[in-house]
Design a protein around this motif. Structure first.
Motif, PDB file in Angstrom:
ATOM      1  N   THR A 104       0.841  -1.192   0.000  1.00 35.91           N
ATOM      2  CA  THR A 104       0.000   0.000   0.000  1.00 35.91           C
ATOM      3  C   THR A 104       0.877   1.243   0.000  1.00 35.91           C
ATOM      4  OG1 THR A 104      -0.075   0.147   2.411  1.00 35.91           O
ATOM      5  CG2 THR A 104      -1.758  -1.219   1.328  1.00 35.91           C
ATOM      6  N   ALA A 105       0.239   2.384  -0.232  1.00 35.34           N
ATOM      7  CA  ALA A 105       0.962   3.654  -0.164  1.00 35.34           C
ATOM      8  C   ALA A 105       1.622   3.808   1.200  1.00 35.34           C
ATOM      9  CB  ALA A 105       0.008   4.814  -0.439  1.00 35.34           C
ATOM     10  N   LEU A 106       0.893   3.475   2.255  1.00 41.88           N
ATOM     11  CA  LEU A 106       1.430   3.577   3.606  1.00 41.88           C
ATOM     12  C   LEU A 106       2.648   2.677   3.780  1.00 41.88           C
ATOM     13  CD1 LEU A 106       1.249   4.553   6.540  1.00 41.88           C
ATOM     14  CD2 LEU A 106      -0.365   2.670   6.976  1.00 41.88           C
ATOM     15  N   GLN A 142      -4.213   3.336   2.165  1.00 42.82           N
ATOM     16  CA  GLN A 142      -4.365   1.892   2.044  1.00 42.82           C
ATOM     17  C   GLN A 142      -4.494   1.417   0.595  1.00 42.82           C
ATOM     18  OE1 GLN A 142      -3.792   0.042   4.603  1.00 42.82           O
ATOM     19  NE2 GLN A 142      -3.683   1.835   5.964  1.00 42.82           N
ATOM     20  N   GLN A 143      -4.290   2.320  -0.349  1.00 37.63           N
ATOM     21  CA  GLN A 143      -4.388   1.948  -1.761  1.00 37.63           C
ATOM     22  C   GLN A 143      -3.036   1.477  -2.286  1.00 37.63           C
ATOM     23  OE1 GLN A 143      -7.221   1.871  -3.500  1.00 37.63           O
ATOM     24  NE2 GLN A 143      -8.351   2.623  -1.707  1.00 37.63           N
ATOM     25  N   GLN A 144      -3.058   0.471  -3.158  1.00 37.66           N
ATOM     26  CA  GLN A 144      -1.847   0.037  -3.827  1.00 37.66           C
ATOM     27  C   GLN A 144      -1.553   0.967  -5.003  1.00 37.66           C
ATOM     28  OE1 GLN A 144      -2.549  -4.100  -4.799  1.00 37.66           O
ATOM     29  NE2 GLN A 144      -1.807  -4.787  -2.804  1.00 37.66           N
ATOM     30  N   PRO A 145      -0.297   1.049  -5.460  1.00 41.22           N
ATOM     31  CA  PRO A 145       0.064   1.974  -6.536  1.00 41.22           C
ATOM     32  C   PRO A 145      -0.809   1.862  -7.782  1.00 41.22           C
ATOM     33  CG  PRO A 145       2.038   1.096  -5.531  1.00 41.22           C
ATOM     34  CD  PRO A 145       0.890   0.367  -4.899  1.00 41.22           C
ATOM     35  N   SER A 146      -1.240   0.649  -8.122  1.00 39.90           N
ATOM     36  CA  SER A 146      -2.051   0.471  -9.323  1.00 39.90           C
ATOM     37  C   SER A 146      -3.396   1.192  -9.236  1.00 39.90           C
ATOM     38  CB  SER A 146      -2.293  -1.016  -9.590  1.00 39.90           C
ATOM     39  OG  SER A 146      -2.990  -1.611  -8.498  1.00 39.90           O
ATOM     40  N   ARG A 147      -3.817   1.541  -8.030  1.00 35.53           N
ATOM     41  CA  ARG A 147      -5.082   2.241  -7.836  1.00 35.53           C
ATOM     42  C   ARG A 147      -4.884   3.755  -7.738  1.00 35.53           C
ATOM     43  NH1 ARG A 147      -8.988  -1.257  -5.851  1.00 35.53           N
ATOM     44  NH2 ARG A 147     -10.405   0.490  -6.331  1.00 35.53           N
ATOM     45  N   LEU A 148      -3.661   4.218  -7.939  1.00 29.71           N
ATOM     46  CA  LEU A 148      -3.346   5.638  -7.825  1.00 29.71           C
ATOM     47  C   LEU A 148      -2.997   6.217  -9.187  1.00 29.71           C
ATOM     48  CD1 LEU A 148      -0.997   5.471  -4.683  1.00 29.71           C
ATOM     49  CD2 LEU A 148      -3.443   6.026  -4.710  1.00 29.71           C
ATOM     50  N   SER A 149      -3.270   7.496  -9.375  1.00 27.80           N
ATOM     51  CA  SER A 149      -2.878   8.175 -10.603  1.00 27.80           C
ATOM     52  C   SER A 149      -1.370   8.407 -10.608  1.00 27.80           C
ATOM     53  CB  SER A 149      -3.601   9.519 -10.709  1.00 27.80           C
ATOM     54  OG  SER A 149      -3.115  10.420  -9.710  1.00 27.80           O
ATOM     55  N   GLY A 150      -0.841   8.825 -11.750  1.00 28.84           N
ATOM     56  CA  GLY A 150       0.588   9.100 -11.837  1.00 28.84           C
ATOM     57  C   GLY A 150       1.029  10.164 -10.856  1.00 28.84           C
ATOM     58  N   GLY A 151       0.239  11.225 -10.759  1.00 27.96           N
ATOM     59  CA  GLY A 151       0.574  12.292  -9.818  1.00 27.96           C
ATOM     60  C   GLY A 151       0.532  11.829  -8.376  1.00 27.96           C
ATOM     61  N   GLU A 152      -0.441  10.969  -8.058  1.00 24.56           N
ATOM     62  CA  GLU A 152      -0.531  10.430  -6.696  1.00 24.56           C
ATOM     63  C   GLU A 152       0.645   9.512  -6.402  1.00 24.56           C
ATOM     64  OE1 GLU A 152      -5.351  10.373  -5.868  1.00 24.56           O
ATOM     65  OE2 GLU A 152      -4.437   8.734  -7.000  1.00 24.56           O
ATOM     66  N   GLN A 153       1.035   8.698  -7.379  1.00 24.55           N
ATOM     67  CA  GLN A 153       2.183   7.825  -7.178  1.00 24.55           C
ATOM     68  C   GLN A 153       3.457   8.626  -6.929  1.00 24.55           C
ATOM     69  OE1 GLN A 153       2.614   4.254  -9.728  1.00 24.55           O
ATOM     70  NE2 GLN A 153       0.662   4.854 -10.645  1.00 24.55           N
ATOM     71  N   GLN A 154       3.620   9.726  -7.665  1.00 31.95           N
ATOM     72  CA  GLN A 154       4.815  10.536  -7.445  1.00 31.95           C
ATOM     73  C   GLN A 154       4.775  11.207  -6.078  1.00 31.95           C
ATOM     74  OE1 GLN A 154       7.778  10.619  -7.846  1.00 31.95           O
ATOM     75  NE2 GLN A 154       8.285  11.751  -9.713  1.00 31.95           N
ATOM     76  N   ARG A 155       3.592  11.592  -5.607  1.00 33.17           N
ATOM     77  CA  ARG A 155       3.493  12.178  -4.266  1.00 33.17           C
ATOM     78  C   ARG A 155       3.803  11.133  -3.187  1.00 33.17           C
ATOM     79  NH1 ARG A 155      -1.940  15.134  -3.417  1.00 33.17           N
ATOM     80  NH2 ARG A 155      -2.703  14.080  -5.287  1.00 33.17           N
ATOM     81  N   VAL A 156       3.427   9.884  -3.421  1.00 38.25           N
ATOM     82  CA  VAL A 156       3.817   8.819  -2.494  1.00 38.25           C
ATOM     83  C   VAL A 156       5.335   8.681  -2.503  1.00 38.25           C
ATOM     84  CG1 VAL A 156       3.715   6.336  -2.032  1.00 38.25           C
ATOM     85  CG2 VAL A 156       1.637   7.560  -2.697  1.00 38.25           C
TER      86      VAL A 156
END
Length: 258
Positions: A104-106, A142-156
């Protein structure tokens, strides 16, 4: 007066080719970066940006010259101490997010804290949640990277890089996989967090629009570094201005990946 966070003096990197010829990648780099500064280093592919990033990140060793981190000449340190300094004091943000797909992101943000101090280790979930909240993703923890947008993944990825409170942040083409608007938002976030924590931010990029968001910009061309003024002129003299004329091949932000 305290020492600069980073100080490069006549830094050179030379490699020997199979033909026995020497390839001079960096040819005497001088640079000083203070805590809280935001510096952009612009250059085309093959200009030596990656080599310089690896030296700044204590991943590679210079051939000659000095690299001082908080007044300490790192060339005098063994690999183990360099690794400890890198883990505790330097955060990396890359073009590719390099997140663990099955975590997950966390959990991704918690990973660096597994190797931190005892206090960081035992508080890792709390610290990671606080950093995710700082980048605006507490509700996506609690989201896995595949459930996040590109911008959200970069913020993680930004949260993961900053969760240990590094004194130096190295951002390597951090907007290369993002559209223009998202890239600008990520850079603004990086700059804000670095400024609030009094960390130095060094952005390596070939995007002139990203470089314009820094406080100081430098052009790396054929292994030499030149200050670049806000009007596009080279503070390092005619050589920098001539080199800057080659930036037609650099990104201007309008060519970002959608």
């Amino acid at each position: 007066m305290s020492a600069p966070l980073l100080e490069l003096r006549e830094l050179r990197r030379t490699v020997r080719l199979p033909s026995r010829e020497e390839l001079h990648i960096l040819r005497g780099i001088d640079l000083t970066v203070e805590a809280g500064d935001h510096v952009a280093i612009v250059g085309r592919s093959g200009s030596g940006k990656t080599t310089l990033l690896n030296l700044l990140g204590l991943i590679d060793h210079q051939s000659s010259g000095e690299l001082l981190f908080d007044g300490v000449d790192v060339s005098r340190l063994g690999d183990r101490r360099r690794a400890r300094m890198r883990g505790a004091s330097i955060g990396f943000v890359f073009q590719q997010f390099n997140l663990l797909d099955r975590r997950t992101a966390l959990e991704n943000v918690m990973m660096p804290l597994m190797y931190g101090s005892a206090g960081q280790f035992w508080r890792r979930e709390k610290l990671a949640l606080e950093m995710l909240d700082r980048v605006g993703l507490a509700d996506r923890a609690q989201q896995q990277p595949s459930r996040l947008s590109g911008g959200e993944q970069q913020r993680v990825a930004v949260a993961r890089a900053l969760v240990r409170g590094p004194r130096l942040i190295l951002a390597d083409e951090p907007t290369g996989a993002l559209d223009v608007t998202t890239g600008e938002a990520v850079m603004a976030l990086l700059d804000e967090i670095a400024r609030d924590s009094d960390a130095a931010l060094v952005t390596i990029t070939h995007d002139l629009q990203v470089a314009a968001m820094s406080r100081r910009s430098f052009l790396l061309n054929e292994g030499t570094l030149h200050a670049v003024g806000r009007d596009g002129t080279g503070g390092g003299g005619g050589g920098a201005r001539e080199a800057l004329s080659a930036t037609a091949g650099l990104r201007t932000g309008r060519e970002a990946v959608a």
